[in-house]
Motif scaffolding. Structure first.
Motif, short mmCIF file in Angstrom:
data_model
loop_
_atom_site.label_atom_id
_atom_site.label_comp_id
_atom_site.label_asym_id
_atom_site.label_seq_id
_atom_site.Cartn_x
_atom_site.Cartn_y
_atom_site.Cartn_z
N ASN A 63 0.83 -1.22 0.00
CA ASN A 63 0.00 0.00 0.00
C ASN A 63 0.85 1.26 0.00
O ASN A 63 0.48 2.25 -0.64
CB ASN A 63 -0.93 0.02 1.22
CG ASN A 63 -2.05 -0.97 1.06
OD1 ASN A 63 -2.57 -1.15 -0.04
ND2 ASN A 63 -2.41 -1.67 2.13
N CYS A 64 1.96 1.24 0.74
CA CYS A 64 2.80 2.44 0.81
C CYS A 64 4.13 2.10 1.49
O CYS A 64 4.14 1.63 2.64
CB CYS A 64 2.08 3.54 1.61
SG CYS A 64 3.14 4.95 1.92
N GLY A 65 5.21 2.33 0.78
CA GLY A 65 6.54 2.02 1.33
C GLY A 65 6.83 2.81 2.60
O GLY A 65 7.45 2.31 3.53
N SER A 86 -6.69 7.52 6.10
CA SER A 86 -6.79 6.80 7.37
C SER A 86 -5.43 6.33 7.87
O SER A 86 -5.35 5.48 8.75
CB SER A 86 -7.73 5.60 7.18
OG SER A 86 -7.19 4.79 6.17
N CYS A 87 -4.36 6.86 7.29
CA CYS A 87 -3.02 6.39 7.69
C CYS A 87 -2.63 6.97 9.05
O CYS A 87 -2.71 8.18 9.26
CB CYS A 87 -2.00 6.80 6.63
SG CYS A 87 -0.32 6.42 7.12
N PRO A 88 -2.19 6.14 9.98
CA PRO A 88 -1.84 6.67 11.31
C PRO A 88 -0.57 7.52 11.30
O PRO A 88 -0.27 8.19 12.27
CB PRO A 88 -1.62 5.40 12.14
CG PRO A 88 -1.33 4.34 11.16
CD PRO A 88 -2.03 4.70 9.89
N TYR A 89 0.18 7.49 10.18
CA TYR A 89 1.45 8.24 10.15
C TYR A 89 1.34 9.53 9.36
O TYR A 89 2.35 10.16 9.06
CB TYR A 89 2.55 7.36 9.55
CG TYR A 89 2.66 6.04 10.28
CD1 TYR A 89 3.13 6.00 11.59
CD2 TYR A 89 2.25 4.86 9.67
CE1 TYR A 89 3.20 4.80 12.27
CE2 TYR A 89 2.32 3.66 10.36
CZ TYR A 89 2.80 3.63 11.66
OH TYR A 89 2.85 2.46 12.35
N LYS A 90 0.11 9.91 9.01
CA LYS A 90 0.01 11.05 8.09
C LYS A 90 0.56 12.34 8.68
O LYS A 90 1.06 13.19 7.96
CB LYS A 90 -1.41 11.24 7.57
CG LYS A 90 -2.45 11.53 8.61
CD LYS A 90 -3.82 11.58 7.95
CE LYS A 90 -4.88 11.62 9.01
NZ LYS A 90 -6.17 11.28 8.52
N ILE A 98 3.20 12.61 10.58
CA ILE A 98 4.66 12.61 10.49
C ILE A 98 5.05 12.74 9.03
O ILE A 98 5.97 13.48 8.67
CB ILE A 98 5.25 11.27 10.99
CG1 ILE A 98 4.61 10.85 12.30
CG2 ILE A 98 6.76 11.32 11.09
CD1 ILE A 98 4.88 9.39 12.61
N CYS A 99 4.32 12.02 8.20
CA CYS A 99 4.70 11.92 6.80
C CYS A 99 4.46 13.23 6.06
O CYS A 99 5.30 13.66 5.27
CB CYS A 99 3.87 10.79 6.20
SG CYS A 99 4.06 10.62 4.47
N LYS A 100 3.34 13.87 6.33
CA LYS A 100 2.96 15.15 5.70
C LYS A 100 3.11 15.08 4.19
O LYS A 100 3.71 15.95 3.57
CB LYS A 100 3.83 16.29 6.23
CG LYS A 100 3.62 16.61 7.68
CD LYS A 100 4.46 17.78 8.04
CE LYS A 100 4.48 18.02 9.53
NZ LYS A 100 5.65 18.72 9.97
S1 SF4 Z 1 0.37 9.35 4.83
FE1 SF4 Z 1 2.46 8.87 4.17
S2 SF4 Z 1 2.89 6.92 5.13
FE2 SF4 Z 1 0.70 7.20 5.22
S3 SF4 Z 1 -0.09 6.20 3.39
FE3 SF4 Z 1 0.19 8.34 2.87
S4 SF4 Z 1 2.24 8.43 1.99
FE4 SF4 Z 1 2.10 6.52 3.08
#
Ligand code: SF4
Length: 948
Positions: A668-670, A936-940, A942-944
């Protein structure tokens, strides 16, 4: 060049000498008075009886019979009268900020000596306005008429009706409010000033303590101030010192001198200032940087460039002026370490402090509707964890808070009883249950006191915030106990939060030493050699929004009340005079255009840029400073990342299996894979108190497990299924038992209301669905529940042959009609259909299907096992609403997948390729190009990721 206050001090000493002890020096702010006394002591050279110094507001209050009252007291009094007059069931929190606005309007009406009867004219009576208010000028009457006509034109909306109604009661409200305050012996500033000036002979009789009053450094005056000055001047008791001469800056910009020139005409100029007193033009630099906090971070570089003398005794000649006070926290953390003395004269926004964040979390914890039985109260884990991780709580508990948080997370406890915190007095205080409104302030105060007492004094800033918070709580406490206001707990919580959000914690230090940090208003009358202004943006300097007022703009203008253009001229004057005697000026603005911000430099800066007075240098700090904007398109794979993955999955002594979830995360996303499986960032907020699919899944799996565990190894027939379905009581007991263990950390007294009840009902619905399906498919042999399986997957890794353990827990395995079914229960949205096996590994999010990938990986794990020659993946998609059409087969391009062997070779190849990519040192962790995956990504946070 001599500073304005230095010249004023010289003049005062030369003309009054030791007689100054009988004089009163009046300033627009306190700090100017302190600086003047310092200059006076220097020019006198000898000990001198210091004159009295004061601000004009304090001067008025010193002779007023009233005491000033805090805003919240005034708003509550206003609220009580408004409710009576409006006959409305309004809550104080809804009224509060409107009340503050009205208070400001009443203050303006009094300070500008406006006739309230004329201003608050009933809109319906306007036809005879000129007869009614003979004192109005033609222009005022025209404006009022125009306003009413415009107001009445067009559709009568609810807002218009509301405005008309509220406007109709403003006059009686204003009158009764002041009457009530007089009875209480309190007043707001304007009221105290007006009452004094409207009392015959009061000024003459009350201003007798001093031989003379010297008004120093004023600019725009309100009518009360003017009237006081007029009276004192007429009695030869006033002198005036305006900081104004026809310097190049003012010549260049006459608008800035609008008020001060008119004051000089009216009152005269005692101090003979000339342009030659002000020295040469400063060196001006304009800096742009695309970030707010970046402006503050530039400070050490600016200091270096300006070669600022950081000796504490000379630093008071340098000022950092913040046009936007919200920059103060960032500024304080960017002060160069060699600067040990600073003096802040401005409000620190309380909402940006760690004390506010704790207060907010505590208020949110106490949002419990009714507390009939405190021992049955449970707090949601999210709220509890937030409090336990607050730095003040962490520091005050010596690791106890962290231990508790770990217990909650590892125990997967969603609801926490106050008794969970046992005998720990501080944690018991934090997680106490507040039943009544009047206990709320005491609860917060006790916590803040306890935190303050546990601290060692090394952080005076936080100590000040705690002190101010307690001071405000002390002031609010009587209001919550006031039965005539009748505030319930819900309203009190909202009100406390709203009030604290607006608080500015004032700082007043020793102004004569150290770096001077201030807002633009605090710089009045004071000069500096070095001036650094931050947030010199259009819309901020000057502010583009007028201060909030209920009085429409054209009426304000007609009645001589301050309007936005008034504010512009005032700020223009302060800006111009700050530059007049400075030697070095650095003006920094935020060049990023985000949200409401235009990213433009202030019009004051544009004037410098395009004028021919000074030639500013320009410097762009864009390059080299990374601001927001996320990590880019991919995260490079660092040596350490490679090492972590090797250790964890390839070569480590206790290497672990790579799960289907990790493989899905990568597909889904590296970046998501990187955050979770390389950095080890856990999604601790997976624990939720609401109805959330992940928690729902955990509970359902556990219930089904317990339901079926007595039958493992047995053939389950239709009669058995019917028996199971009949036992409704046993099923509900089982659900309650699992809820208590999984959701409430094993606590008794699980509430039978709210989310717990809904969760139990939904679980029951899903269990029924599983039973229904199974009944329709019976008989089948139950082979296993929740079993772990692993398999070695050979891969190429950096030119070598290695193997990765692939492994996971399979919800259930059974056998039906000779075929092994590997079953996965899904409570979230799930479709058991795919277009092709390739799509599972490289398709867009809509075509990729995590659930099918996962079950096919399970089939792969068991494909070499004895008895699994005939096996197929099955998804119990329990949300599937079309029960009639429900089928347990997965389809690939509409063709049912009856046996995993049909796709095994292709699936194993693509799986191997994917796993090789996961570990390939040359492949970075790419961010998904599908924005929909990020919501719905829990890291959004941080990732921005920037949208593609
Ligand atoms: S927010 Fe970042 S880590 Fe999360 S799915 Fe999107 S690109 Fe991937």
């Amino acid at each position: 060049m001599r500073y304005f206050l230095e010249q004023t001090a010289q003049y005062l000493y030369d003309n009054y000498g030791n007689r100054l002890r009988n004089h009163c020096l009046v300033f627009p702010n306190r700090r100017a008075g302190v600086f003047l006394l310092k200059h006076l002591s220097i020019v006198s050279g000898n000990p001198l009886w210091a004159p009295k110094t004061t601000t004009i507001n304090d001067l008025f209050m010193s002779v007023s019979p009233y005491k000033t009252a805090p805003t919240e007291k005034l708003v509550v009094e206003l609220f009580k009268l408004y409710r009576e007059l409006a006959k409305k069931e309004e809550t104080i929190d809804n009224f509060y900020f409107w009340g503050e606005m009205l208070l400001n309007d009443f203050d303006d009406v009094d300070k500008y000596l406006v006739n309230p009867e004329a201003l608050f004219t009933n809109l319906k009576d306007l036809h005879d306005i000129d007869k009614k208010f003979g004192g109005l000028t033609e222009d005022q009457i025209k404006v009022i008429r125009r306003f009413i006509v415009n107001f009445r034109e067009g559709e009568i909306t609810d807002q218009k009706r509301d405005f008309e109604f509220n406007w109709s009661i403003l006059l009686p409200l204003y009158i009764s409010f002041k009457k009530r305050l007089r009875e209480l012996g309190i007043a707001y500033e304007g009221m105290a000033e007006r009452d004094l000036l409207e009392e015959d002979g009061a000024v003459s009789s009350k201003f007798r303590d001093f031989e003379k009053y010297h008004f120093i450094g004023f600019n725009a005056l309100n009518n009360c101030e003017k009237k006081l000055m007029e009276i004192l001047k007429s009695e030869s008791k006033a002198e005036f010192y305006w900081d104004y001469a026809k310097t190049p800056f003012f010549e260049h910009n006459p608008r800035a001198a609008l008020f001060v020139e008119s004051n000089i005409k009216e009152f005269g100029q005692t101090l003979p200032l000339t342009a030659s007193n002000t020295g040469s033009l400063p060196v001006v630099t304009i800096v742009d940087i695309p970030s707010d906090s970046g402006q503050a971070k530039l400070l050490p570089n600016i200091f270096k460039e300006m070669a600022i003398d950081t000796d504490p005794d000379n630093l008071h000649k340098t000022a950092v002026v913040l046009a936007d006070e919200n920059l103060l926290p960032a500024l304080l953390s960017s002060i160069p370490p060699e600067i040990t003395d600073i003096n802040i004269t401005m409000g620190y926004p309380f909402k940006m402090t760690v004390v506010y964040s704790l207060l907010r979390s505590l208020l949110s914890l106490q949002e419990i509707r009714e507390v009939k039985e405190p021992h049955k109260v449970f707090f949601g884990h999210r709220k509890v964890l937030k409090i336990l991780s607050n730095p003040l709580v962490v520091e005050s508990t010596n690791g106890r808070a962290e231990d508790m948080a770990k217990q909650i997370i590892s125990g997967n406890i969603s609801f926490i009883s106050p008794s969970f915190f046992g005998e720990d007095p501080f944690l018991a205080l934090l997680f106490g249950v507040v039943g009544d409104t009047d206990k709320l302030c005491g609860y917060l105060r006790d916590i803040f006191i306890s935190i303050a007492e546990s601290r060692d004094g090394s952080d005076p800033l936080t100590a000040e915030f705690l002190f101010r918070a307690n001071q405000m709580l002390n002031r609010l406490e009587p209001l919550f106990g006031d039965s005539s206001v009748n505030i319930n707990k819900e309203v009190a919580i909202r009100l406390i939060d709203r009030i604290f959000r607006e608080i500015k914690v004032p700082f007043r230090g020793e102004p004569l030493r150290g770096l001077q940090i201030m807002g633009i208003l605090e710089s009045r009358a004071i000069d500096f050699d070095n001036v650094i202004i931050l947030s010199a943006n259009e819309g901020v300097l000057p502010r583009s929004s007028p201060s909030s007022s209920y009085i429409p703009h054209n009426l304000r203008e007609a009645f001589g009340l301050p309007v936005i253009s008034h504010q512009d001229s005032i700020y223009d004057y302060y800006f111009t005079r700050l530059l007049t005697r400075a030697k070095n000026v650095v003006l920094v603005y935020n060049s990023s255009a985000e949200g409401m911000r235009s990213g433009e430099m202030s019009r004051f800066l544009l004037r410098l840029k395009y004028g021919n007075l000074v030639s500013p240098s320009f410097f762009s700090a864009k390059i080299g400073i990374r601001v927001g904007g996320g990590v880019g398109a991919s995260i490079p794979r660092a040596q350490n990342d490679i090492r972590i993955l090797e250790e964890k999955y390839i070569k480590g002594a206790d290497r672990r299996p790579l799960s289907p979830s990790a493989i899905n995360a990568w597909l889904n996303c590296g970046a998501r894979f990187y955050y979770s499986y390389v950095c080890g960032m856990k999604e601790t907020d997976r624990l939720v108190e609401g109805i959330e699919p992940a928690m729902m899944g955990t509970i359902l799996h556990e219930v089904i497990n317990r339901y079926y565990s007595p039958y493992v190894g047995e053939k389950i027939s239709t009669p058995i299924m019917e028996e199971l379905m009949k036992n409704k009581k046993g099923k509900r007991q089982l659900i309650d038992e699992v809820l208590r263990e999984v959701w409430f950390g094993g606590e008794d007294n699980v509430p039978k209301t709210g989310n717990a009840l809904i969760m139990a009902d939904i679980t029951e619905m899903f269990v029924d669905r599983v039973l229904e399906i199974d009944k329709s498919l019976a008989p089948f042999i139950l082979i296993g529940l929740e079993q772990n399986f692993t398999k070695n997957l050979p891969i190429n890794y950096s030119g070598n042959k290695e193997s990765i353990i692939i492994g996971g827990k399979i919800d259930r395995i059974d056998q039906r009609e000779g075929v092994k079914r590997l079953i996965d229960y899904k409570t979230g949205k799930s479709e058991p259909n795919i277009s092709s096996i390739e799509d599972l590994f490289s398709g867009p999010p809509k075509k990729r299907n995590d659930a099918v990938t996962q079950t096919l990986i399970y089939c792969y794990l068991l494909s070499d096992e004895k008895g699994f020659a005939l096996s197929r993946p099955v998804i119990y998609a329990l949300r599937e609403s079309n029960r009639e059409k429900w089928d347990d087969t997965i389809t690939i391009g509409k063709k049912p997948l009856d046996n995993f062997k049909e796709v095994e070779t292709q699936f194993a190849e693509l799986l191997t390729k994917t796993v090789e990519e996961i570990f390939d040192p040359s492949i970075p962790f790419a961010l998904t190009t599908y924005d929909s995956s990020c919501s719905s990504c829990p890291y959004k946070k941080i990732c921005k990721k920037q949208p593609f």
